[in-house]
Design a protein around this motif. Structure first.
Motif, PDB file in Angstrom:
ATOM      1  N   PRO A  86      38.292  37.278  45.826  1.00 54.56           N
ATOM      2  CA  PRO A  86      39.415  38.110  45.359  1.00 54.56           C
ATOM      3  C   PRO A  86      39.446  38.420  43.866  1.00 54.56           C
ATOM      4  CG  PRO A  86      40.155  35.854  45.649  1.00 54.56           C
ATOM      5  CD  PRO A  86      38.677  35.853  45.960  1.00 54.56           C
ATOM      6  N   LYS A  87      38.667  37.698  43.054  1.00 53.30           N
ATOM      7  CA  LYS A  87      38.945  37.764  41.615  1.00 53.30           C
ATOM      8  C   LYS A  87      38.730  39.159  41.026  1.00 53.30           C
ATOM      9  CE  LYS A  87      38.808  32.984  40.319  1.00 53.30           C
ATOM     10  NZ  LYS A  87      38.346  31.938  39.414  1.00 53.30           N
ATOM     11  N   TRP A  88      37.553  39.753  41.282  1.00 49.37           N
ATOM     12  CA  TRP A  88      37.333  41.074  40.701  1.00 49.37           C
ATOM     13  C   TRP A  88      38.315  42.106  41.247  1.00 49.37           C
ATOM     14  CZ3 TRP A  88      35.342  42.574  36.412  1.00 49.37           C
ATOM     15  CH2 TRP A  88      34.314  41.841  35.802  1.00 49.37           C
ATOM     16  N   PRO A  89      38.626  42.136  42.526  1.00 49.72           N
ATOM     17  CA  PRO A  89      39.656  43.072  42.994  1.00 49.72           C
ATOM     18  C   PRO A  89      41.007  42.852  42.306  1.00 49.72           C
ATOM     19  CG  PRO A  89      38.396  42.284  44.869  1.00 49.72           C
ATOM     20  CD  PRO A  89      37.945  41.496  43.689  1.00 49.72           C
ATOM     21  N   VAL A  90      41.359  41.587  42.061  1.00 45.35           N
ATOM     22  CA  VAL A  90      42.638  41.329  41.379  1.00 45.35           C
ATOM     23  C   VAL A  90      42.569  41.833  39.937  1.00 45.35           C
ATOM     24  CG1 VAL A  90      44.121  39.503  40.480  1.00 45.35           C
ATOM     25  CG2 VAL A  90      43.359  39.413  42.848  1.00 45.35           C
ATOM     26  N   VAL A  91      41.432  41.617  39.297  1.00 47.88           N
ATOM     27  CA  VAL A  91      41.268  42.132  37.928  1.00 47.88           C
ATOM     28  C   VAL A  91      41.410  43.645  37.933  1.00 47.88           C
ATOM     29  CG1 VAL A  91      39.564  42.529  36.108  1.00 47.88           C
ATOM     30  CG2 VAL A  91      39.856  40.242  37.054  1.00 47.88           C
ATOM     31  N   ALA A  92      40.737  44.292  38.887  1.00 51.27           N
ATOM     32  CA  ALA A  92      40.783  45.757  38.950  1.00 51.27           C
ATOM     33  C   ALA A  92      42.207  46.243  39.220  1.00 51.27           C
ATOM     34  CB  ALA A  92      39.845  46.258  40.042  1.00 51.27           C
ATOM     35  N   ALA A  93      42.888  45.591  40.149  1.00 52.68           N
ATOM     36  CA  ALA A  93      44.267  45.998  40.446  1.00 52.68           C
ATOM     37  C   ALA A  93      45.154  45.821  39.217  1.00 52.68           C
ATOM     38  CB  ALA A  93      44.820  45.196  41.616  1.00 52.68           C
ATOM     39  N   MET A 125      36.460  45.948  44.167  1.00 52.49           N
ATOM     40  CA  MET A 125      35.869  45.515  45.441  1.00 52.49           C
ATOM     41  C   MET A 125      34.353  45.570  45.365  1.00 52.49           C
ATOM     42  SD  MET A 125      38.082  44.566  47.701  1.00 52.49           S
ATOM     43  CE  MET A 125      37.211  44.735  49.255  1.00 52.49           C
ATOM     44  N   ALA A 126      33.828  46.598  44.699  1.00 52.56           N
ATOM     45  CA  ALA A 126      32.370  46.721  44.579  1.00 52.56           C
ATOM     46  C   ALA A 126      31.801  45.540  43.794  1.00 52.56           C
ATOM     47  CB  ALA A 126      32.018  48.044  43.916  1.00 52.56           C
ATOM     48  N   LEU A 127      32.581  45.019  42.859  1.00 55.44           N
ATOM     49  CA  LEU A 127      32.118  43.943  41.972  1.00 55.44           C
ATOM     50  C   LEU A 127      32.421  42.557  42.517  1.00 55.44           C
ATOM     51  CD1 LEU A 127      33.315  45.485  38.587  1.00 55.44           C
ATOM     52  CD2 LEU A 127      30.937  45.146  39.293  1.00 55.44           C
ATOM     53  N   ARG A 128      33.024  42.481  43.682  1.00 59.06           N
ATOM     54  CA  ARG A 128      33.604  41.198  44.091  1.00 59.06           C
ATOM     55  C   ARG A 128      32.594  40.091  44.311  1.00 59.06           C
ATOM     56  NH1 ARG A 128      33.270  44.232  48.697  1.00 59.06           N
ATOM     57  NH2 ARG A 128      33.084  43.236  50.745  1.00 59.06           N
ATOM     58  N   PHE A 129      31.313  40.434  44.552  1.00 59.13           N
ATOM     59  CA  PHE A 129      30.317  39.384  44.750  1.00 59.13           C
ATOM     60  C   PHE A 129      29.750  38.875  43.429  1.00 59.13           C
ATOM     61  CE2 PHE A 129      30.511  39.639  49.191  1.00 59.13           C
ATOM     62  CZ  PHE A 129      30.574  40.975  49.573  1.00 59.13           C
ATOM     63  N   ARG A 130      30.127  39.550  42.334  1.00 51.86           N
ATOM     64  CA  ARG A 130      29.648  39.108  41.025  1.00 51.86           C
ATOM     65  C   ARG A 130      30.507  37.932  40.562  1.00 51.86           C
ATOM     66  NH1 ARG A 130      27.433  41.830  36.146  1.00 51.86           N
ATOM     67  NH2 ARG A 130      26.940  43.633  37.436  1.00 51.86           N
ATOM     68  N   LYS A 131      29.833  36.903  40.127  1.00 53.66           N
ATOM     69  CA  LYS A 131      30.564  35.695  39.746  1.00 53.66           C
ATOM     70  C   LYS A 131      31.163  35.876  38.361  1.00 53.66           C
ATOM     71  CE  LYS A 131      29.779  30.691  39.782  1.00 53.66           C
ATOM     72  NZ  LYS A 131      29.634  30.193  38.439  1.00 53.66           N
ATOM     73  N   ILE A 132      32.344  35.343  38.163  1.00 57.12           N
ATOM     74  CA  ILE A 132      32.955  35.318  36.830  1.00 57.12           C
ATOM     75  C   ILE A 132      32.665  33.948  36.246  1.00 57.12           C
ATOM     76  CG2 ILE A 132      35.100  35.428  35.511  1.00 57.12           C
ATOM     77  CD1 ILE A 132      36.200  37.352  37.539  1.00 57.12           C
ATOM     78  N   ASP A 133      31.760  33.919  35.252  1.00 55.79           N
ATOM     79  CA  ASP A 133      31.367  32.635  34.669  1.00 55.79           C
ATOM     80  C   ASP A 133      32.503  32.046  33.853  1.00 55.79           C
ATOM     81  OD1 ASP A 133      28.248  34.200  33.932  1.00 55.79           O
ATOM     82  OD2 ASP A 133      28.785  32.913  35.630  1.00 55.79           O
ATOM     83  N   CYS A 134      32.394  30.725  33.695  1.00 56.09           N
ATOM     84  CA  CYS A 134      33.368  30.063  32.831  1.00 56.09           C
ATOM     85  C   CYS A 134      32.726  29.631  31.523  1.00 56.09           C
ATOM     86  CB  CYS A 134      33.947  28.833  33.550  1.00 56.09           C
ATOM     87  SG  CYS A 134      35.330  29.267  34.618  1.00 56.09           S
ATOM     88  N   THR A 135      31.750  30.440  31.068  1.00 54.33           N
ATOM     89  CA  THR A 135      31.118  30.093  29.794  1.00 54.33           C
ATOM     90  C   THR A 135      32.088  30.353  28.655  1.00 54.33           C
ATOM     91  OG1 THR A 135      30.260  32.306  29.557  1.00 54.33           O
ATOM     92  CG2 THR A 135      28.848  30.714  30.708  1.00 54.33           C
TER      93      THR A 135
END
Lengths: 545, 352
Positions: A193-200, A443-453
């Motif tokens: 859900p993270k990238w869709p939530v960011v996009a929304a 949604m297109a980006l949702r499989f991309r991981k959001i790193d915690c670097t």
């Protein structure tokens, strides 16, 4: 309390710290209630946040400062008083005549500052609550579907004057907030859900919040489309499950019913949302959904509302012609422009509309500052470019379908209308499709991981803080426009030293509250993306030895 | 402060703000509210000028006007769908009888509010002081005279070099009292057809949709000629000197006011006030239309009655007439007519 749930909550799953408080035998009523409770709580928290922001816009904006707000307010007052269909022989060149309290009929008198950026709202006369004898009101929304207006007009039956109109705005804001919250809650149920939530969140531009806070069915149309899209994602993602995700099903069903009964063109947005959702998850999952009885029952109920909406369109189409021609300012019939020329003109204007997606307030007469336009434009472009590189390829193609819909569907509709009503298209009409595009990018980006670097954390923190600052700057700038006017020199100091107009309770108080709510939202978003991290680290006070 | 706390603060703010938005009670005798008017479009520029002045004098008022035509206006007034109507002619006895249902036992009445002059504009840059009679104009519009150097025109304009160029009469297709007025003038000459609100399709020349489109057509068509309101002519076109039976008269404020000064005031059904200029056969420039507004004698309540009285008195008062003359380019009826109109408007009351 956190607005957004803890890590990767799905379908109302128990948050870890609550797991040990109850029985964890799956399927027990206690577990079900916990899940429902958590989801409901999440919905109300998000709705509360969004509603707070929208209500603050409602209070900060002078009455009748939204596009066509007088016409919609008069229509709402009439519908709530039982005038659903225009009475025979009440349609004239300038609009439909209805019977409303005098203070409603006189709302056009508030528009002294419209289209005049340099004029504060001080020129508008007070709206007297005791001006409530029934008289002729004129509305250009006479043949619009009455659903939105009936709900929004209800406060005018118990209140009068300016309080009634503010209450109507607040009802409109609550409606929109509920749909946006349903959309966000649906996205939170996705597996990624993270990238869709960011996009929304990127989609929640100042314009979206502003529009939701006035009396205009355009706002509900945008919110319901967003909710429908997000609900469809969840349903399709879980199509193989025997039991559909009920909140998502409810969201799609109610959104469909509402869109069918908002504006004539709203069902086109629903269709686009469906096509885009199917592009992400495949037709196979759609057919799987249709095999589910609960889904079919929901579709049937929704279709009843769609039928009601279509009946209304037919009734309006068959209504007797008005006694006169609409005035030039409404008619704008453009002779000599062919539909194909109008279509190409709309394609040319595709990027011109972008400013209205981000923020052109008032009667579309004052844009938010360039800094806000640039920053938010950058966010949207970044999201879009990243989506083009998304994997799997299917996701990138689905995003492109959304882009194509945003560019071509409005162009086709305008081309069809050119001979009868001329060039009428405004960027805010595209907002439903704009949100479809932005969320599709997520949604297109949702499989991309959001790193915690560290780098990601710093950059994300910067972006979230900048977005919050953009929202606050836009709010303050529009307040300035109405408090002292926007003139050729900077006059921020005049807001403090010589305000021409004050919103109810004063602009400093509203600005403070707005800043606080934006901070809460930004903090919640950051905390959701990076659990355990803080948006702002306030240094702890040292105790003196 | 927690999120819940801030959210509660916003909710409380919304409630307080809603209730605090109440305005202090206004004076009961204040003029405020909205009026709705329907009627003839030839008053549109004047209505705009009056509206701006009236609203400026009375903040808290507004006016909605739809130029749907005189007949639509009276019908709307008699059905309670308009507070007043803009009309091309005084109310007739039959209209007065119909008005009683919506306007009370005293019915409706009409008063003159503006005089709109009609000029004959033409596009011949090298021709000055062109003189035309109703007969020659009638022949132009019926297609019998087709060239500017026709003997009929030359005889009226000795010493003027007229070009060998086609005359293109331009007319508006819309139904308008201006057309009727033009045809009534032509009928004093060689025009055979019964004067009406529309030009016959076999009228010579070219047509445009509305009177608002005539000016551009004239500008773009060499050798064209058209009947056009004085305000639309302005200084953009030259106008012909017309014969009203006492020699050729140029259209200007002085000649128009002369015709108005020699006008006559009368009365009509419902104690309406009527006014007619000297017209054809009289002194001054006699090609003009007197336009009216129709009101009910009684309205549903005192606030509405006060609002309508305020509007009516402004329109026929010095301020309103100054506004319409300066901003809309229309002339005023005679002072006597305006004074009687003001008296009649003062009698508007709330229905008992």
């Amino acid at each position: 309390m956190s607005v957004l749930p803890q890590l990767n909550a799905k379908n109302g799953d128990l948050v870890p710290e609550r797991a040990d408080m109850i029985s964890i035998i799956p399927g027990t009523p206690a577990v079900q209630m916990q899940r429902t409770g958590a989801a409901t709580g999440r919905f109300f928290r998000i709705a509360g946040l969004l509603a707070s922001l929208m209500i603050l816009w409602s209070l900060a904006t002078p009455l009748m400062a939204f596009p066509d707000e007088p016409a919609h307010a008069i229509k709402a007052a009439a519908v709530s008083r039982g005038q659903i269909l225009p009475a025979p022989e009440t349609s004239f060149g300038h609009g439909v005549h209805v019977n409303v309290p005098s203070y409603f009929a006189n709302l056009y008198g508030q528009m002294c500052f419209a289209y005049r950026q340099d004029t504060s709202a001080k020129c508008a006369p007070p709206i007297q609550a005791d001006d409530n004898y029934l008289t002729i009101g004129v509305t250009t929304a006479g043949y619009y579907n009455p659903l939105f207006y009936w709900i929004v007009g209800l406060p005018s039956l118990v209140l009068s004057g300016a309080p009634a109109i503010f209450a109507m705005r607040i009802v409109s804001a609550l409606l929109s907030a509920a749909f946006y919250a349903a959309g966000f809650c649906a996205l939170l149920r996705l597996r990624k859900p993270k990238w869709p939530v960011v996009a929304a969140s990127v989609g929640m531009t100042p314009m979206v919040l502003f529009l939701a806070s006035g009396i205009n069915p355009n706002s509900l149309e945008v919110a319901a489309t967003m909710a429908a899209l997000c609900g469809m994602f969840v349903l399709l993602e879980n199509a193989r499950d025997q039991t559909p995700v009920k909140p998502a099903l409810l969201t799609v069903g109610i959104s469909t019913a509402v869109l069918a009964n908002t504006r004539n063109v709203s069902l086109a947005w629903l269709l686009v949302a469906l096509v885009v959702a199917v592009c992400f998850y495949g037709v196979g999952n759609l057919f799987l959904l249709f095999r589910n009885r609960t889904v079919l029952r929901t579709i049937l109920v929704a279709l009843v509302f769609v039928a009601v909406g279509l009946v209304w369109i037919v009734l309006a189409f068959l209504a007797p012609p008005s006694a006169g021609a609409p005035p030039e300012v409404i008619a704008r019939a453009t002779t000599g422009v062919r539909p194909d020329q109008a279509f190409l003109t709309m394609l040319d204007r595709s990027f011109d509309f972008v400013t209205q997606y981000i923020g052109v307030m008032g009667w579309l007469d004052v844009a938010v500052p360039q800094a806000v336009l640039l920053f938010w434009g950058m966010l949207v472009v970044l999201l879009g470019l990243m989506a083009c590189l998304a994997r799997p390829r299917r996701s990138a193609w689905a995003f492109w379908v959304a882009i194509i819909a945003l560019i071509f569907v409005p162009a086709l509709i305008q081309a069809g209308l050119i001979s009868s009503v001329g060039f009428i298209w405004q960027g805010r009409y595209n907002l439903p499709l704009f949100l479809v595009v932005v969320i599709a990018a997520g949604m297109a980006l949702r499989f991309r991981k959001i790193d915690c670097t560290r780098a990601t954390l710093s950059f994300s923190r910067l972006l979230v803080i900048a977005a919050a600052a953009a929202h606050i700057y836009a709010f303050m700038y529009i307040l300035r426009r109405y408090v002292v006017g926007i003139i050729h020199i900077g006059n921020w100091q005049s807001m403090i030293l010589a305000p021409g107009w004050q919103p109810v309770l004063g602009w400093p108080f509203l600005a403070l509250l707005y800043t606080a709510m934006v901070y809460v939202g930004a903090k919640a978003l950051f905390g959701y993306l990076f659990p355990g991290e803080k948006l702002l680290n306030f240094p702890a006070l040292r105790r003196r030895p | 402060m927690t999120f819940r706390g801030i959210r509660s603060a916003v909710a409380l703010t919304a409630v307080c703000a809603t209730l605090a938005a109440c305005s202090p009670p206004a004076s009961e005798s204040a003029v405020r509210g909205s009026l709705t008017a329907i009627g003839t479009g030839i008053q549109s520029p004047a209505i705009s000028a009056w509206k701006n002045g009236w609203v400026k004098d009375n903040p808290g008022t507004s006016l909605n006007f739809s130029p749907d035509g005189s007949a639509v206006g009276t019908d709307a007034l008699f059905r309670g769908q308009a507070h007043f109507a803009t009309v091309d002619a005084p109310l007739t006895a039959e209209e007065f009888a119909r008005s009683r249902e919506a306007c009370g036992p005293e019915g409706a009445f009409s008063v003159p509010v503006a005089v709109i002059a009609l000029g004959v504009a033409f596009n011949l840059p090298n021709v000055k002081n062109l003189k035309l009679t109703p007969s020659v104009l009638g022949s132009i519009y019926s297609g019998k005279i087709t060239s500017w150097d026709d003997q009929g025109i030359a005889d009226l304009n000795p010493g003027t070099e007229l070009p060998d160029q086609e005359i293109v009469p331009v007319r508006a297709e819309e139904s308008s009292v201006l057309t009727e007025n033009a045809q009534e003038y032509l009928a004093t000459g060689s025009w055979d057809a019964e004067p009406g609100m529309e030009w016959s399709p076999d009228t010579a020349g070219e047509s445009v949709s509305t009177y608002a489109d005539i000016a551009d057509k004239l500008d773009n068509t060499a050798g064209s000629i058209a009947f056009l309101e004085k305000s639309a002519i302005g200084s953009r076109f030259d106008t012909a000197l017309l014969d009203f039976g006492k020699g050729f008269v140029r259209m200007n404020d002085d000649t128009l006011n002369l015709s108005i000064g020699y006008g006559s005031v009368g009365s009509g059904p419902g104690d309406s006030v009527t006014f007619a200029t000297a017209g054809t056969g009289g002194d001054g420039y006699g090609l003009s239309v007197v336009t009216y507004q129709a009101f009910c004698s009684a309205y549903g309540n005192e606030s509405l009655a006060r609002l309508v009285r305020s509007w009516g008195k402004f329109v026929v008062g010095d301020g309103g007439q100054g506004n319409s003359t300066y901003f809309a380019g229309v002339a005023s009826p005679s002072k006597e007519a305006l004074a009687l109109a003001k008296e009649r408007i003062d009698e508007i009351e709330a229905a008992s």
